[in-house]
Design a protein around this motif. Structure first.
Motif, PDB file in Angstrom:
ATOM      1  N   ALA A 119       0.818  -1.206   0.000  1.00 15.48           N
ATOM      2  CA  ALA A 119       0.000   0.000   0.000  1.00 15.48           C
ATOM      3  C   ALA A 119       0.850   1.253   0.000  1.00 15.48           C
ATOM      4  O   ALA A 119       0.456   2.288  -0.518  1.00 15.48           O
ATOM      5  CB  ALA A 119      -0.936   0.004   1.202  1.00 15.48           C
ATOM      6  N   ARG A 120       2.064   1.141   0.595  1.00 15.12           N
ATOM      7  CA  ARG A 120       2.915   2.318   0.719  1.00 15.12           C
ATOM      8  C   ARG A 120       3.341   2.882  -0.637  1.00 15.12           C
ATOM      9  O   ARG A 120       3.172   4.071  -0.908  1.00 15.12           O
ATOM     10  CB  ARG A 120       4.130   1.973   1.581  1.00 15.12           C
ATOM     11  CG  ARG A 120       4.906   3.175   2.077  1.00 15.12           C
ATOM     12  CD  ARG A 120       6.103   2.699   2.904  1.00 15.12           C
ATOM     13  NE  ARG A 120       6.729   3.805   3.576  1.00 15.12           N
ATOM     14  CZ  ARG A 120       6.411   4.255   4.778  1.00 15.12           C
ATOM     15  NH1 ARG A 120       5.407   3.689   5.430  1.00 15.12           N
ATOM     16  NH2 ARG A 120       7.044   5.275   5.318  1.00 15.12           N
ATOM     17  N   SER A 156       1.898   2.473  -3.478  1.00 13.33           N
ATOM     18  CA  SER A 156       0.717   2.955  -4.182  1.00 13.33           C
ATOM     19  C   SER A 156       0.323   4.337  -3.683  1.00 13.33           C
ATOM     20  O   SER A 156      -0.058   5.203  -4.469  1.00 13.33           O
ATOM     21  CB  SER A 156      -0.451   1.977  -3.980  1.00 13.33           C
ATOM     22  OG  SER A 156      -0.126   0.708  -4.505  1.00 13.33           O
ATOM     23  N   PHE A 157       0.445   4.541  -2.350  1.00 18.40           N
ATOM     24  CA  PHE A 157       0.097   5.840  -1.797  1.00 18.40           C
ATOM     25  C   PHE A 157       1.023   6.930  -2.329  1.00 18.40           C
ATOM     26  O   PHE A 157       0.588   8.006  -2.739  1.00 18.40           O
ATOM     27  CB  PHE A 157       0.172   5.785  -0.268  1.00 18.40           C
ATOM     28  CG  PHE A 157       0.033   7.134   0.389  1.00 18.40           C
ATOM     29  CD1 PHE A 157      -1.201   7.751   0.474  1.00 18.40           C
ATOM     30  CD2 PHE A 157       1.156   7.789   0.890  1.00 18.40           C
ATOM     31  CE1 PHE A 157      -1.321   9.000   1.065  1.00 18.40           C
ATOM     32  CE2 PHE A 157       1.037   9.028   1.472  1.00 18.40           C
ATOM     33  CZ  PHE A 157      -0.210   9.634   1.568  1.00 18.40           C
ATOM     34  N   PHE A 158       2.336   6.639  -2.328  1.00 18.53           N
ATOM     35  CA  PHE A 158       3.282   7.631  -2.818  1.00 18.53           C
ATOM     36  C   PHE A 158       3.144   7.842  -4.331  1.00 18.53           C
ATOM     37  O   PHE A 158       3.371   8.941  -4.828  1.00 18.53           O
ATOM     38  CB  PHE A 158       4.714   7.209  -2.474  1.00 18.53           C
ATOM     39  CG  PHE A 158       5.070   7.452  -1.034  1.00 18.53           C
ATOM     40  CD1 PHE A 158       5.164   8.736  -0.539  1.00 18.53           C
ATOM     41  CD2 PHE A 158       5.271   6.387  -0.166  1.00 18.53           C
ATOM     42  CE1 PHE A 158       5.473   8.973   0.791  1.00 18.53           C
ATOM     43  CE2 PHE A 158       5.584   6.618   1.159  1.00 18.53           C
ATOM     44  CZ  PHE A 158       5.682   7.913   1.656  1.00 18.53           C
ATOM     45  N   ALA A 164      -0.869  13.305  -8.073  1.00 20.08           N
ATOM     46  CA  ALA A 164      -1.996  14.113  -7.613  1.00 20.08           C
ATOM     47  C   ALA A 164      -2.041  15.496  -8.250  1.00 20.08           C
ATOM     48  O   ALA A 164      -3.131  15.959  -8.638  1.00 20.08           O
ATOM     49  CB  ALA A 164      -1.957  14.224  -6.087  1.00 20.08           C
ATOM     50  N   LEU A 219       0.276   7.698  -5.989  1.00 20.44           N
ATOM     51  CA  LEU A 219      -0.869   8.603  -6.131  1.00 20.44           C
ATOM     52  C   LEU A 219      -0.508  10.032  -5.730  1.00 20.44           C
ATOM     53  O   LEU A 219      -0.979  10.998  -6.328  1.00 20.44           O
ATOM     54  CB  LEU A 219      -2.037   8.104  -5.274  1.00 20.44           C
ATOM     55  CG  LEU A 219      -2.745   6.837  -5.763  1.00 20.44           C
ATOM     56  CD1 LEU A 219      -3.767   6.376  -4.735  1.00 20.44           C
ATOM     57  CD2 LEU A 219      -3.421   7.088  -7.099  1.00 20.44           C
ATOM     58  N   LEU A 220       0.347  10.133  -4.711  1.00 18.23           N
ATOM     59  CA  LEU A 220       0.778  11.455  -4.267  1.00 18.23           C
ATOM     60  C   LEU A 220       1.562  12.180  -5.350  1.00 18.23           C
ATOM     61  O   LEU A 220       1.432  13.395  -5.538  1.00 18.23           O
ATOM     62  CB  LEU A 220       1.627  11.322  -2.991  1.00 18.23           C
ATOM     63  CG  LEU A 220       1.865  12.611  -2.195  1.00 18.23           C
ATOM     64  CD1 LEU A 220       0.543  13.172  -1.691  1.00 18.23           C
ATOM     65  CD2 LEU A 220       2.819  12.334  -1.040  1.00 18.23           C
TER      66      LEU A 220
END
Length: 278
Positions: free
Chosen positions: A2-3, A5-7, A13, A9-10
């Motif tokens: 998940a980490r 994927s989060f970065f 963004a 998306l960041l």
């Protein structure tokens, strides 16, 4: 898992925010306004009825201009790319290679202004013909009408399509071309029967992009031909600037979306059919 994927998306963004703010929101707002009755607030086709009543001739005129310009762009691009690929005259190839790209870097508004001075009744074209003795001064006529729009669009888009087409033709195996020439085929026949089928996909992509580009240009129809009928982009600008009528303007925009979407659908269907056959 998940980490990252989060970065990820960041990182994207800001780009997503720009797309949402500058494209998706205006598109959604335009569609909602076009299909909403300003009096009741309910879904309605009143704006489309008004757009058809006032601008049906301009819709047909826009289709005529863009379709004719696209066909002429295809024809001239094929001729130039064919000469660059198949010609055995070095000076001609060199001259064309150095000349045909120039309009590619000129904005549409500058191209429109150039054509205003070139195609006017007392413009450079007529004055040159009179100076060469090919025409009498009284025979001079202005091309600042639908002909001027087509000439400007074709002059501006031919370099773009030719650049794509010439690159595709240059990547073709020369053995195929030489085999056709050795069997007695003329350069024209080699171009039509051997070369064009192999670059048809590239040509189609260039023409679709040119069609959509010409459909969306405001400066050329406004500056080159200020008379009626005119193109939809001018009508949209007129409804907003003169009447503040965003509903009718957005309805005309939706019609433009449908025209562009139809061309894109034809291209995608052709591409899918081609891949299925392959």
């Amino acid at each position: 898992m998940a980490r990252p994927s989060f970065f990820g998306l960041l990182l994207i963004a800001p780009a997503l925010a720009m797309i949402g703010a500058l494209f998706l929101y205006p598109l959604g707002y335009s569609l909602a306004t076009a299909f909403t009755d300003p009096g009741s607030g309910f879904l309605s086709l009143v704006h489309f009825e008004k757009a058809y009543e006032l601008y049906s001739t301009d819709i047909a005129f826009t289709l005529f201009i863009v379709i004719v310009s696209t066909l002429l762009t295809a024809l001239i691009s094929i001729i130039i790319a064919g000469i660059l690929t198949l010609s055995e005259t070095p000076w001609l190839v060199t001259a064309l290679r150095n000349l045909y790209r120039w309009p590619l870097f000129i904005p549409f508004i500058v191209a429109a202004q150039c054509m205003r001075t070139f195609l006017a009744k007392n413009g450079l074209m007529n004055n040159s013909l009179v100076g060469l003795g090919l025409m009498e001064p009284l025979q001079a006529t202005s091309f600042l009408d639908w002909r001027g729009i087509i000439i400007t669009f074709v002059w501006k888009q031919v370099p773009f399509v030719t650049l794509m087409l010439a690159g595709a033709m240059a990547s073709i195996d020369r053995a195929t071309i030489e085999a056709g020439r050795n069997l007695g085929a003329s350069r024209l026949r080699v171009l039509i029967e051997l070369v064009l089928p192999q670059v048809a996909q590239t040509l189609l992509v260039g023409l679709v992009l040119s069609f959509v580009t010409m459909l969306s240009v405001l400066s050329v129809p406004m500056m080159v031909a200020g008379s009626q009928p005119t193109m939809l982009t001018v009508d949209m600008a007129f409804r907003i600037n003169s009447y503040g009528d965003y509903g009718t303007a957005n309805a005309l925009g939706v019609i433009s979306y449908l025209i562009a979407g139809t061309v894109a659908w034809i291209y995608l269907r052709h591409n899918m059919k081609r891949e299925a056959q392959a």
